[in-house]
Structures are given as C-alpha cells and as structure tokens.
Write a protein that holds these residues in place. Structure first.
Motif, PDB file in Angstrom:
ATOM      1  N   MET A   1       0.388  -1.259   0.130  1.00 22.31           N
ATOM      2  CA  MET A   1       0.238  -0.442   0.223  1.00 22.31           C
ATOM      3  C   MET A   1       1.009   1.145  -0.172  1.00 22.31           C
ATOM      4  O   MET A   1       1.714   0.920   1.021  1.00 22.31           O
ATOM      5  N   THR A   2       0.460   2.419  -1.008  1.00 16.95           N
ATOM      6  CA  THR A   2       1.670   3.728  -0.899  1.00 16.95           C
ATOM      7  C   THR A   2       1.313   3.894   0.700  1.00 16.95           C
ATOM      8  O   THR A   2       0.087   4.688   1.217  1.00 16.95           O
ATOM      9  N   LYS A   3       2.106   4.953   0.827  1.00 25.00           N
ATOM     10  CA  LYS A   3       2.353   5.460   2.195  1.00 25.00           C
ATOM     11  C   LYS A   3       2.009   7.084   1.966  1.00 25.00           C
ATOM     12  O   LYS A   3       2.276   7.437   0.634  1.00 25.00           O
ATOM     13  N   ARG A   4       1.002   7.570   3.073  1.00 23.26           N
ATOM     14  CA  ARG A   4       0.406   8.769   2.206  1.00 23.26           C
ATOM     15  C   ARG A   4       1.497   9.921   3.323  1.00 23.26           C
ATOM     16  O   ARG A   4       1.298   9.613   5.226  1.00 23.26           O
ATOM     17  N   VAL A   5       1.894  11.200   3.092  1.00 21.61           N
ATOM     18  CA  VAL A   5       2.380  12.044   3.891  1.00 21.61           C
ATOM     19  C   VAL A   5       1.475  13.685   4.194  1.00 21.61           C
ATOM     20  O   VAL A   5       1.413  13.875   3.181  1.00 21.61           O
ATOM     21  N   LEU A   6       0.970  13.632   5.272  1.00 19.38           N
ATOM     22  CA  LEU A   6       0.412  15.188   5.213  1.00 19.38           C
ATOM     23  C   LEU A   6       1.496  16.135   5.836  1.00 19.38           C
ATOM     24  O   LEU A   6       2.345  15.966   6.436  1.00 19.38           O
ATOM     25  N   ILE A   7       1.646  16.927   4.372  1.00 22.67           N
ATOM     26  CA  ILE A   7       2.620  18.432   4.564  1.00 22.67           C
ATOM     27  C   ILE A   7       2.026  19.756   4.451  1.00 22.67           C
ATOM     28  O   ILE A   7       1.177  20.154   4.122  1.00 22.67           O
ATOM     29  N   THR A   8       1.755  20.413   6.283  1.00 22.26           N
ATOM     30  CA  THR A   8       1.677  21.987   6.259  1.00 22.26           C
ATOM     31  C   THR A   8       2.101  22.895   4.974  1.00 22.26           C
ATOM     32  O   THR A   8       2.903  22.668   4.761  1.00 22.26           O
ATOM     33  N   GLY A   9       1.093  23.732   4.508  1.00 21.54           N
ATOM     34  CA  GLY A   9       1.721  24.291   4.372  1.00 21.54           C
ATOM     35  C   GLY A   9       2.436  24.699   3.438  1.00 21.54           C
ATOM     36  O   GLY A   9       3.586  24.636   2.538  1.00 21.54           O
ATOM     37  N   SER A  10       1.914  24.133   1.861  1.00 23.01           N
ATOM     38  CA  SER A  10       2.569  22.894   0.999  1.00 23.01           C
ATOM     39  C   SER A  10       2.274  23.615  -0.662  1.00 23.01           C
ATOM     40  O   SER A  10       2.585  23.130  -1.381  1.00 23.01           O
ATOM     41  N   ASN A  36      -4.252  30.762  -0.393  1.00 22.52           N
ATOM     42  CA  ASN A  36      -4.280  30.989  -1.819  1.00 22.52           C
ATOM     43  C   ASN A  36      -3.975  29.897  -2.774  1.00 22.52           C
ATOM     44  O   ASN A  36      -3.127  28.943  -2.733  1.00 22.52           O
ATOM     45  N   SER A  37      -5.916  29.482  -2.543  1.00 20.47           N
ATOM     46  CA  SER A  37      -6.314  28.751  -3.375  1.00 20.47           C
ATOM     47  C   SER A  37      -5.679  28.905  -5.012  1.00 20.47           C
ATOM     48  O   SER A  37      -5.494  27.311  -5.852  1.00 20.47           O
ATOM     49  N   ASP A  38      -4.696  29.373  -5.608  1.00 15.77           N
ATOM     50  CA  ASP A  38      -4.275  29.704  -7.469  1.00 15.77           C
ATOM     51  C   ASP A  38      -3.211  28.638  -7.313  1.00 15.77           C
ATOM     52  O   ASP A  38      -2.800  27.775  -7.989  1.00 15.77           O
ATOM     53  N   ALA A  39      -2.596  28.951  -5.846  1.00 15.67           N
ATOM     54  CA  ALA A  39      -0.967  28.252  -5.646  1.00 15.67           C
ATOM     55  C   ALA A  39      -1.143  26.782  -5.325  1.00 15.67           C
ATOM     56  O   ALA A  39      -0.430  26.091  -5.523  1.00 15.67           O
ATOM     57  N   ALA A  40      -2.200  26.435  -4.673  1.00 14.10           N
ATOM     58  CA  ALA A  40      -2.702  25.139  -4.226  1.00 14.10           C
ATOM     59  C   ALA A  40      -3.003  24.486  -5.299  1.00 14.10           C
ATOM     60  O   ALA A  40      -2.920  22.817  -5.555  1.00 14.10           O
ATOM     61  N   ASN A  41      -3.911  25.211  -6.251  1.00 20.80           N
ATOM     62  CA  ASN A  41      -4.608  24.174  -7.996  1.00 20.80           C
ATOM     63  C   ASN A  41      -3.615  24.131  -8.409  1.00 20.80           C
ATOM     64  O   ASN A  41      -2.808  22.444  -8.346  1.00 20.80           O
ATOM     65  N   GLU A  42      -2.353  24.957  -8.786  1.00 17.01           N
ATOM     66  CA  GLU A  42      -0.949  24.185  -9.306  1.00 17.01           C
ATOM     67  C   GLU A  42      -0.153  23.629  -8.388  1.00 17.01           C
ATOM     68  O   GLU A  42       0.541  22.516  -9.360  1.00 17.01           O
TER      69      GLU A  42
END
Ligand code: NAI
Length: 241
Positions: A1-10, A36-42
């Motif tokens: 199973m693929t491991k998942r990582v949470l990264i804040t402010g990513s 910043n939703s635009d940066a997040a989408n990108e």
C-alpha cells in the motif's frame, strides 16, 4: 500500500519543495494550504503529474477546531498518515520592546500551537495503523541560537524543538521517528527582503539555501534508511551556527 504524508503549508516555498520531492519518491500527498487557492491548485496539478494521489486540506493551523476537523475527515476518507511534516509557519519580526501582544500571540499560536493542532489528531491513527511512521517538524536556526528581532519566532521554534524531542520518546517504541529540521536562510517569500550583503555576513557559504536542499533532507528522513534516526534536530544552514 502506498504511504501517505501530510505536509502543512505545501502550496508554496519549502513545503511545496518537500511535497514534490516526496511525490517523486512515490508517497501519496495530503497537501495542506491556508489562503492561496491558485498556488494550491497549481501545486496539486504538479503533484498529480508525478502519478501520486493528492488530497487537499485547507485550514488555519492556529485554529484548533478547524485543524482537527479537516485532518480527521481526511484520515476517515483516505486512512492514517505514514508521515507528517509540520512545515507551515510565520514570522513577524520586530525588536522586543516594540513587539505588540498580537505580534507575540500570532507567531506563537501559529507556529507552536500548530504543533498540537496538527500533530495531535494524526498520532493515534498512526499508532493504530501499526506501520511505524515519520514526523518531521520545521524549526529554525533562530530556535537554536536565538535571533535579534525574533523573540517571538525564536520562542515558538525553540518550543517546537522541545516538543519534537519529547514526542520522539513517546513514539519510539511504535517505530515512529520524530525529528526536526532547522533551516538557516532559505530562498522563499519569508526571507525575500534580506539583502545579499547581509547574507554574505551571516552565512559562511555566502548564499541562501535552496528549498530543494531542505526537501532532500525531509525525503531522507521519510525513507527506510532513516529508521534509526529520532529525537534529532538537523541543521541545514550553510554553516551559520
Ligand atoms: P513561506 O512563507 O513561503 O511559506 C509558509 C507556509 O506556511 C505557506 O504555505 C503558508 O500558507 C503557511 N502558513 C502560514 N501561516 C499559516 C496558518 N496560520 N495556517 C496555515 N498555513 C499557514 O515560508 P517558508 O520559507 O517556505 O517556510 C516554511 C517553514 O520553514 C516555516 O515554518 C518557517 O518558519 C521555516 N523556516 C524558513 C526559513 C527560511 O529562510 N525561509 C528559515 C528557517 C525556518
């Protein structure tokens, strides 16, 4: 199973570089951002192009209830994290006599309370998943050595170092490592105003670090090769201290 990582402010800066590096290494990513939703989408698109699955979480890390709700919901849908990178943070620099109470509070509530708000909801699911894990926090040279004009920031980052070391002791027998990266000056929006003259004076290597130079260490700490490294603060600062 693929491991998942949470990264804040990513969505940008150091967090984005870490997310891209970990995605290139095959980790699925829980990408957290705030405004910043635009940066997040990108960034989300760039991550998906690397062939991994990406979930998005949007909350203010100083808001305990919002953090808990978003993280619990993400875990419910996609399962426990293998890794967490507590990267999001702010600075608000001024000489201490001129520092307002709100400048103190905003930095401490974001950076240090962020440790509790983000990591607390992730820990029991990681433990219960019984697959070990990795927690990486982001301190600063200022949290180790102190820095003028940054009494609030240095306090918050020193607090993160203490919390990281204490948590590492609690989680060691669960095969979950907890380490702290302490960057020096890294080329991002946070230090955009620092002139090259000052860099030459305070950094023996006479340049700022690159975000990829922090991401490389985060990727190593996340890997199997780093399984026996815990309770450490690792500096990446061009020789500043
Ligand atoms: P940045 O300003 O480019 O990025 C900071 C990130 O934190 C952004 O994604 C922002 O949305 C997020 N963030 C800030 N406040 C938030 C809040 N209340 N809720 C949710 N997210 C929030 O800065 P950079 O340089 O990428 O910083 C990343 C980490 O590295 C920070 O913890 C910072 O203190 C630390 N650091 C950076 C250094 C540098 O020279 N750039 C040096 C030492 C430490």
């Amino acid at each position: 199973m693929t491991k998942r990582v949470l990264i804040t402010g990513s969505s940008r800066g150091i967090g984005k570089a870490i997310a891209l590096k970990l995605a290139a290494a095959g980790f699925d990513i829980a990408m957290h951002y705030y405004q910043n939703s635009d940066a997040a989408n990108e960034t989300k698109q760039a991550l998906e192009q690397l062939g991994v699955s990406v979930s998005c979480l949007k909350f203010n890390i100083a808001d305990r209830a919002a953090a808990k709700q978003a993280i619990e919901q993400d875990i419910e849908h996609h399962g426990a994290y293998y890794g967490v990178v507590l990267n999001a943070g702010i600075n608000c620099d001024t000489a201490f006599p001129a520092m307002t109470a709100s400048e103190w509070d905003s930095v401490v509530h974001t950076n240090l309370d962020g440790f509790y708000n983000v990591i607390h909801p992730t820990v029991m699911p990681m433990v219960q998943a019984r697959q070990g894990g990795r927690i990486i926090t982001m301190a600063s040279v200022s949290g180790i050595a102190g820095n003028r004009g940054q009494v609030n920031y240095s306090a918050s980052k020193a607090g993160i170092i203490g919390a990281t070391k204490a948590l590492s002791l609690e989680l060691a027998k669960r095969k979950i490592t907890v380490n702290c990266i302490a960057p020096g000056l890294i080329e991002t929006d946070m230090v955009a105003d620092i002139p090259q003259d000052m860099v030459n004076t305070i950094v023996p290597m006479r340049r700022m670090g690159k975000t990829s130079e922090i991401a490389g260490l985060a990727n190593f700490l996340m890997s199997e090769d780093a399984a026996y490294i815990t309770r450490q603060v690792i500096s990446v600062n061009g020789g500043m201290i």
